[in-house]
Design a protein around this motif. Sequence first.
Motif, PDB file in Angstrom:
ATOM      1  N   GLN A 223      -2.854  -8.631   4.442  1.00 55.74           N
ATOM      2  CA  GLN A 223      -2.625  -7.296   4.536  1.00 55.74           C
ATOM      3  C   GLN A 223      -3.126  -6.996   5.479  1.00 55.74           C
ATOM      4  OE1 GLN A 223      -0.597  -4.578   2.346  1.00 55.74           O
ATOM      5  NE2 GLN A 223      -0.414  -4.074   4.896  1.00 55.74           N
TER       6      GLN A 223
ATOM      7  N   TYR B 221      -5.935   8.059  -1.013  1.00 57.32           N
ATOM      8  CA  TYR B 221      -6.866   7.534   0.020  1.00 57.32           C
ATOM      9  C   TYR B 221      -8.434   8.559   0.421  1.00 57.32           C
ATOM     10  CZ  TYR B 221      -3.130   5.938   1.318  1.00 57.32           C
ATOM     11  OH  TYR B 221      -1.825   4.730   1.831  1.00 57.32           O
TER      12      TYR B 221
ATOM     13  N   HIS C 196      -5.858   1.181   3.222  1.00 58.32           N
ATOM     14  CA  HIS C 196      -4.393  -0.275   3.174  1.00 58.32           C
ATOM     15  C   HIS C 196      -4.580  -0.708   2.104  1.00 58.32           C
ATOM     16  CE1 HIS C 196      -2.111   2.552   6.226  1.00 58.32           C
ATOM     17  NE2 HIS C 196      -2.511   3.329   4.663  1.00 58.32           N
TER      18      HIS C 196
ATOM     19  N   GLU D 131       0.299   4.362  -2.916  1.00 56.20           N
ATOM     20  CA  GLU D 131       1.022   5.537  -2.404  1.00 56.20           C
ATOM     21  C   GLU D 131       1.827   6.579  -2.670  1.00 56.20           C
ATOM     22  OE1 GLU D 131       1.360   8.489   1.858  1.00 56.20           O
ATOM     23  OE2 GLU D 131       0.269   6.455   2.405  1.00 56.20           O
TER      24      GLU D 131
ATOM     25  N   TRP E  11       0.776  -1.583  -0.458  1.00 57.37           N
ATOM     26  CA  TRP E  11      -0.138  -0.200   0.141  1.00 57.37           C
ATOM     27  C   TRP E  11       0.738   1.563  -0.127  1.00 57.37           C
ATOM     28  CZ3 TRP E  11       0.386   3.284   4.253  1.00 57.37           C
ATOM     29  CH2 TRP E  11       0.772   2.909   5.451  1.00 57.37           C
TER      30      TRP E  11
ATOM     31  N   ALA F 177      -5.910  -0.700  -1.611  1.00 59.90           N
ATOM     32  CA  ALA F 177      -4.775  -0.100  -1.774  1.00 59.90           C
ATOM     33  C   ALA F 177      -4.389  -1.507  -2.430  1.00 59.90           C
ATOM     34  CB  ALA F 177      -3.835   1.109  -1.157  1.00 59.90           C
ATOM     35  N   THR F 178      -4.016  -2.551  -1.700  1.00 61.10           N
ATOM     36  CA  THR F 178      -3.545  -3.879  -1.984  1.00 61.10           C
ATOM     37  C   THR F 178      -3.954  -4.491  -2.485  1.00 61.10           C
ATOM     38  OG1 THR F 178      -2.156  -3.607   0.435  1.00 61.10           O
ATOM     39  CG2 THR F 178      -2.388  -5.752  -0.592  1.00 61.10           C
TER      40      THR F 178
END
Length: 402
Positions: A304, A159, A262, A151, A147, A265-266
């Motif tokens: 994650q 985000y 997060h 970013e 993540w 995101a992963t």
Amino acid sequence: MRSIRELYRIGTGPSSSHTMGPRKAAEIFLSRHAGAKGFEVTLYGSLAATGKGHMTDDAILDVLSHANVPVNIVWKPEIFLPYHPNGMKFAALNSVGFPEDEWTVYSVGGGALEYEGMAHESSGEIYNMDSMTEIKNYCERTGHTYWEYVEHCEGPGIYDFLREVWEAMKAAVERGINRDGRLPGPLNLKRKALNYYVKAGGYRDNLRSRGLVFAYALAVSEENASGGVIVTAPTCGSSGVVPGVLYHLWKSRDFSEMQMLHALATAGLVGNIVKHNASISGADVGCQGEVGVACAMAAAAASQLFGGSAAQIEYAAEMGLEHHLGMTCDPVCGLVQIPCIERNAYAAARALDANIYASFTDGVHRVSFDKLVKVMKETGHDLPSLYKETGTGGLAKDYEQM
């Protein structure tokens, strides 16, 4: 690779390839030809074969009808354009019905479009690495997480976007587990999410947990099937897997909002790698590219959240996809209902199992995620077309199209 903003799309179901993509294409074409005296839209291949059940024509007509001119939809399911099975041609007509301009465009999965000249209009490549192996090695070398790499490439503003995605996913689950009745279409399927949610409460921890995952994934898939607002993850047809897993973990483990972002995101990074290097279109590679990839995304997100290493997260994603290899896309009556809805629930459970399995290992395994993505693409292209969203093979065989 492009931004994960192009992977997660908030929109209405039931199909990202057949509904969201064509709607977007119609909006683009109308903006270019607002003064046309009429329109003709020709749908080809898989887009035409199951377009009625996926409401492709409704999506296009809903947009072009704003011009208050005649619109003709032409169906050519027997013709597959060479670039992609989901091809369509828009024509702007003059006052005597002759085309003034034509545009051929392809709905390539997840609501995304591809067409000539697109390279000049897209957001461009923002990731400097596009394979899981490269990114995993980078994370292990630098101590960063997946993540954090997202970013770094997307910027901290990602985000705000992921927060919108998470809110839309939660809302779809919560609407779906509070609705009863039947789904639209000739199959007369009853919604199951509410029933599963209620029944899950009567079991002890282990079975209750599994029942809730089923309920949450079913809830989103049923919302999608009824044309509700969902998030492509990576597609509409597989939109129940990631939110089903993440909503369950959020409710049962009290993870913070930022931890969930997060995880998204992963998951988005995993889906993006497949989209860039292979395909997430059922018409192109079968359901392995939809539900299989969604399972990989959800497995990586779960790993994650539970503190998996870079290698364990990669392994969880690999297992999530590997055990969907060869899965056909065979929607009965062209609807995103059978077998799609149940597949979402089952894949959500598989994603959690993949995370548990990976957590018992050190993450070392023989077949890399990148190798698997390559095999998935080859397998999908080896599948006969009747098993890829045409509604004429597999479970869909002998059922009359809408």
